[in-house]
Design an enzyme around this catalytic site. Structure first.
Site, short mmCIF file in Angstrom:
data_model
loop_
_atom_site.label_atom_id
_atom_site.label_comp_id
_atom_site.label_asym_id
_atom_site.label_seq_id
_atom_site.Cartn_x
_atom_site.Cartn_y
_atom_site.Cartn_z
N ASP A 170 0.81 -1.22 0.00
CA ASP A 170 0.00 0.00 0.00
C ASP A 170 0.84 1.27 0.00
OD1 ASP A 170 0.93 -0.41 2.58
OD2 ASP A 170 -1.04 -0.74 3.46
N ASN A 218 -7.56 -2.76 14.50
CA ASN A 218 -8.97 -2.96 14.12
C ASN A 218 -9.15 -4.15 13.17
OD1 ASN A 218 -8.00 -2.03 11.69
ND2 ASN A 218 -9.33 -0.23 11.56
N HIS A 243 -7.53 -4.62 10.30
CA HIS A 243 -7.26 -4.40 8.88
C HIS A 243 -5.99 -5.13 8.45
CE1 HIS A 243 -4.86 -0.39 9.58
NE2 HIS A 243 -4.06 -1.41 9.66
N GLU A 265 -9.89 -1.91 5.36
CA GLU A 265 -10.47 -1.57 6.66
C GLU A 265 -11.78 -2.33 6.90
OE1 GLU A 265 -8.84 0.25 8.66
OE2 GLU A 265 -7.99 2.04 7.75
P1 PGA Z 1 2.07 -1.58 12.69
O1 PGA Z 1 0.88 -1.50 11.68
O2 PGA Z 1 3.01 -2.61 12.17
O3 PGA Z 1 2.69 -0.21 12.69
O4 PGA Z 1 1.49 -1.96 14.02
C1 PGA Z 1 0.29 -2.67 11.21
C2 PGA Z 1 -0.91 -2.34 10.37
O5 PGA Z 1 -1.58 -1.32 10.63
O6 PGA Z 1 -1.21 -3.11 9.44
#
Ligand code: PGA
Length: 241
Positions: free
Chosen positions: A67, A136, A138, A143
Site C-alpha cells: 500500500d 482494528n 485491517h 479496513e
Molecule cells: P504496525 O501497523 O506494524 O505499525 O502496528 C500494522 C498495520 O496497521 O497493518
C-alpha cells in the site's frame, strides 16, 4: 493455519526472516510481497544482516508493497516509498527496478490500481506475502466494512487508522485520508502468507483472529483463515495479552 509463538519481538523478527531466507534459497527469483509499519522493521534488520554477513542475494528478487498513501510525495519521510528505501532497500542488493510500490500520485489512480494487479500477475504472482495487522483487524489498508475490495483499490482510511498512524506525523491533520491498497483478493492470491503481530496492543485482535471459527468483513484479517498456507507469527505479548 500454522501458529508460531515466539518469546519476544526479536524472536518473531528472526523467525520471519528465517522463513524468507529459506524461500529465497529455494527460489532465488522470489516474488516477495512486503509490508510497512513498525511490525516488520525487525524482520528487515535480520534480512539485512543475512545479506551483509552471509551474502543473502536479493539481485533476482522482485518485491510488491501492499500500500501507499494517496497524495504524498515519494520523498516525504511518511511515504511508504521513503520507508522501504530507508528501512530495507538501501541496505541490500535489490535492483530498484524490481521493487514495486503503489504510486499515490499516479495521474489516473483507478487505472494505476488495475495495472498494479496486472503487473503482479505478469511477474508470476506473489510467492510470499508479509503482513502486519491493524488493531482494528485491517490488513494493508483493507479496513473493516460491509464490503471489501477484491483487487487493488483506492480506499478511505477509517478514523481509528488515522489516529493510530498519526503517531508518525506532525499532527493528525497531516495524515492522508485516502490510500491505495492491494485488495483482499490480491493478497489471497499469494502462495504463502506470513502474518506478524507483536505487542500488547495487538492482543485483542489476535485473540479474535485465533478463535479461527468465523470470517467477517468486519475483521478483514479473518478472511486469511481461508488461505491454504497461512503462518501467523506472534510474540508472547500479542498472544497472551
Ligand atoms: P504496525 O501497523 O506494524 O505499525 O502496528 C500494522 C498495520 O496497521 O497493518
Amino acid at each position: 493455519m500454522k501458529l508460531i509463538v515466539e518469546k519476544d519481538y526479536q524472536g518473531l523478527s528472526k523467525r520471519a526472516a528465517d522463513i524468507i531466507r529459506e524461500e529465497m534459497n529455494r527460489k532465488p527469483d522470489l516474488v516477495l510481497g512486503l509490508a510497512t509499519g513498525s511490525t516488520p522493521v525487525g524482520m528487515y534488520k535480520e534480512l539485512i544482516r543475512f545479506h551483509k554477513e552471509e551474502g543473502l542475494d536479493f539481485s533476482k528478487v522482485t518485491t510488491f508493497n501492499l500500500d501507499e498513501y494517496v497524495g504524498i510525495d515519494k520523498g516525504n519521510p511518511n511515504s511508504y516509498h521513503y520507508y522501504m528505501k530507508d528501512v530495507f532497500f538501501d541496505h541490500i542488493n535489490i535492483k530498484p527496478e524490481n521493487t514495486y510500490i503503489p504510486d499515490g500520485n499516479a495521474p489516473d489512480l483507478e487505472k494505476h490500481c488495475k495495472e498494479y494487479d496486472r503487473l503482479i500477475e505478469e511477474k508470476g504472482g506473489i510467492d510470499v506475502q508479509v503482513l502486519g495487522i491493524g488493531e482494528n483487524g485491517h490488513i494493508a489498508f483493507n479496513e473493516p466494512d460491509d464490503e471489501l475490495n477484491v483487487g487493488t483499490s483506492i480506499v478511505k482510511l477509517t478514523q481509528s487508522t488515522i489516529e493510530v498512524n498519526s503517531r508518525f506525523f506532525d499532527s493528525i491533520e497531516d495524515v492522508p485520508k485516502f490510500a491505495i491498497t492491494m485488495g483482499i483478493g490480491s493478497i489471497m492470491k499469494a502462495r504463502k502468507i506470513l502474518l506478524l503481530a507483536n505487542g500488547i496492543r495487538k492482543s485483542n485482535v489476535i485473540k479474535e483472529l485465533l478463535k479461527g471459527d468465523k470470517i467477517s468483513t468486519r475483521l478483514p484479517a479473518s478472511i486469511l483463515l481461508l488461505h491454504p498456507d497461512l503462518t501467523v507469527i506472534v510474540d508472547e505479548e500479542a498472544y497472551n495479552g
